[in-house]
Design a protein around this motif. Structure first.
Motif: not given
Length: 473
Positions: A226, A228, A363-366, A460
């Motif tokens: 989780d 990132t 945090e979002e895997n952006s 992703n």
């Protein structure tokens, strides 16, 4: 290299935390002398013979945390011995155990060419002043009563850089040391450490300098599925870093440049080695200087990213963060123009964050700046996979043989074969740590978990090729 020495790690990290906290508050000059009493309050000693020794060890660790040598003897080596902590290891490599029957044959005594063995009242005795550690006595004993007690630091050193002084204290031969850091976590007394540049980085941030963090590819997955790169960027900005960038992007850059070198060398029939692992590079420079012409001239991913950032802003301060000790020595190499200004381990950056009450949060895997190949650059075989991908994308021949060296022992063997002209492969990928960078001496997590977590995180990625990804930069 994940260690089970929880007590040693706790003390190391506690000292780093205390130093970082004082440095953030600009109180290090006034407060450093209080740290030994916080760590070892007394009156009873916790780990050593007395609180005074414990406090002296802490003082020497504080010096390391400030980027200094533990003692007054100043050297450029990143890996240093904490003399006050080096103790209790057997000075003699060979010792007679209770299995000795003091037999009539005296095979041990008769086999010793140096007269180091005598017979005591109950068993044989080895004189350490006469023993030359040839091992003949151990081989000759019919009861296997003579044990070879090799000290842990010496046992793991791949280049025989460790010896001992007349008091049995470890001494590092800096002309041999490749700064791989393998000895650091092997010592059960925590008597070997590395200089840190934590205080320098804190002072630059406090001074308002533009300091940019560069995270190693091995970072992704080290702290769970989780956490990132976006998590890291947020946390690092909270403590004062201006920005953060993936060094995996530098892996793409290095692979593209190295592929061109490999293609040209292959056509010429010239064998080459990679140049991204600093400990492997140090091994070539210090132990195989005749092979320097065979080493790739491509800079490491760390240096590639640093040069890109400095081209955009000459005033920027670049800081590499990863599991590698040898990267610190690379930043000190003044012959490499535009390289990272500082290199830090996960333990050091986490001490800086902890001192600011900042944690890594899911945090979002952006954030996906590197290709999948660049992201896997820190795996064993990852460099080869990336270079072969670049050759494939360029339409070059990929039917080449590569010696993927997993660890310093395999690196040394391949270089010896290259030196004598008997290397069957065309190229050598040298990784001084087993498993690649993910198995580095300052890794936070074990390799299997880290790779599993990273594979989940990079699933992703949009599958961009290396050259296609580089067009964005």
């Amino acid at each position: 290299m994940v260690t089970n020495d929880a007590t040693i790690l706790r003390i190391k990290h506690e000292i780093l935390y205390e130093v970082a906290k004082l440095a953030w508050n600009d109180q290090l000059e006034d407060g450093r002398d209080d740290i030994p009493y916080k760590i070892s309050p007394g009156p009873q000693a916790q780990y050593r013979c007395c609180v005074y020794k414990e406090r002296e060890i802490v003082r020497q660790r504080i010096r390391l945390a400030e980027g200094k040598c533990p003692s007054d003897r100043n050297t450029n080596n990143v890996v240093q011995v904490i003399n006050a902590a080096c103790e209790e290891c057997p000075i003699a490599s060979y010792t007679v155990t209770d299995n000795c029957r003091k037999c009539m044959g005296k095979a041990c005594q008769n086999s010793c060419p140096f007269g180091a063995i005598s017979m005591g009242n109950t068993k044989a005795h080895i004189d350490p002043d006469k023993c030359r550690e040839c091992g003949k006595c151990s081989q000759a004993c019919p009861y296997n009563a003579i044990a070879h007690l090799e000290r842990p630091c010496k046992k793991v050193c791949p280049v025989d850089a460790i010896t001992y002084d007349e008091y049995g204290v470890c001494v590092i031969d800096e002309k041999k040391c490749i700064q791989c850091g393998a000895c650091i976590h092997s010592c059960p007394f925590g008597a070997i450490g590395s200089k840190t540049f934590m205080v320098d980085v804190i002072r630059l941030i406090n001074a308002g300098k533009k300091v940019v963090a560069m995270l190693a590819p091995a970072t992704e997955g080290q702290f769970g599925p989780d956490i990132t790169f976006a998590s890291w960027k947020t946390a690092l900005k909270k403590i004062g870093f201006a920005d953060m960038i993936e060094v995996g992007l530098g892996g793409d850059m290095t692979a593209a440049a190295e592929a061109e070198e490999w293609a040209e060398a292959y056509k010429e029939g010239k064998k080459m080695t990679t140049s991204c692992c600093p400990a492997f590079v140090n091994m070539i420079k210090q132990h195989f200087p005749q092979l320097l012409d065979n080493m790739s001239t491509t800079v490491s991913p760390m240096c590639a990213i640093s040069r890109m950032l400095k081209a955009q802003d000459p005033e920027v301060v670049t800081v590499f963060i990863g599991p590698c000790i040898a990267k610190k020595s690379e930043t000190l190499d003044l012959n490499i123009q535009g390289n990272a200004d500082y290199a830090m381990t996960y333990g050091e950056i986490r001490a800086m964050m902890r001192a600011k009450d900042v944690n890594l949060e899911p945090e979002e895997n952006s954030m996906q700046e590197a290709s999948v190949f660049g992201k896997r650059f820190g795996n064993g075989g990852g460099v080869t996979a990336a270079v072969l991908e670049c050759l494939k994308e360029s339409g070059e021949n990929t039917d080449i043989k590569v010696a993927r060296c997993n660890g310093a022992a395999e690196c040394k063997k391949a270089l010896l074969l290259l030196k004598v002209g008997r290397l069957p492969e065309d190229f050598i990928e040298g990784m001084a740590c087993v498993g690649g960078c993910v198995g580095g001496p300052s890794a936070f997590n074990d390799q299997i978990s880290s790779k599993k977590n990273r594979d989940a995180l990079i699933s992703n990625a949009d599958g961009r090729g290396i050259h296609e990804n580089l067009k964005n930069y």
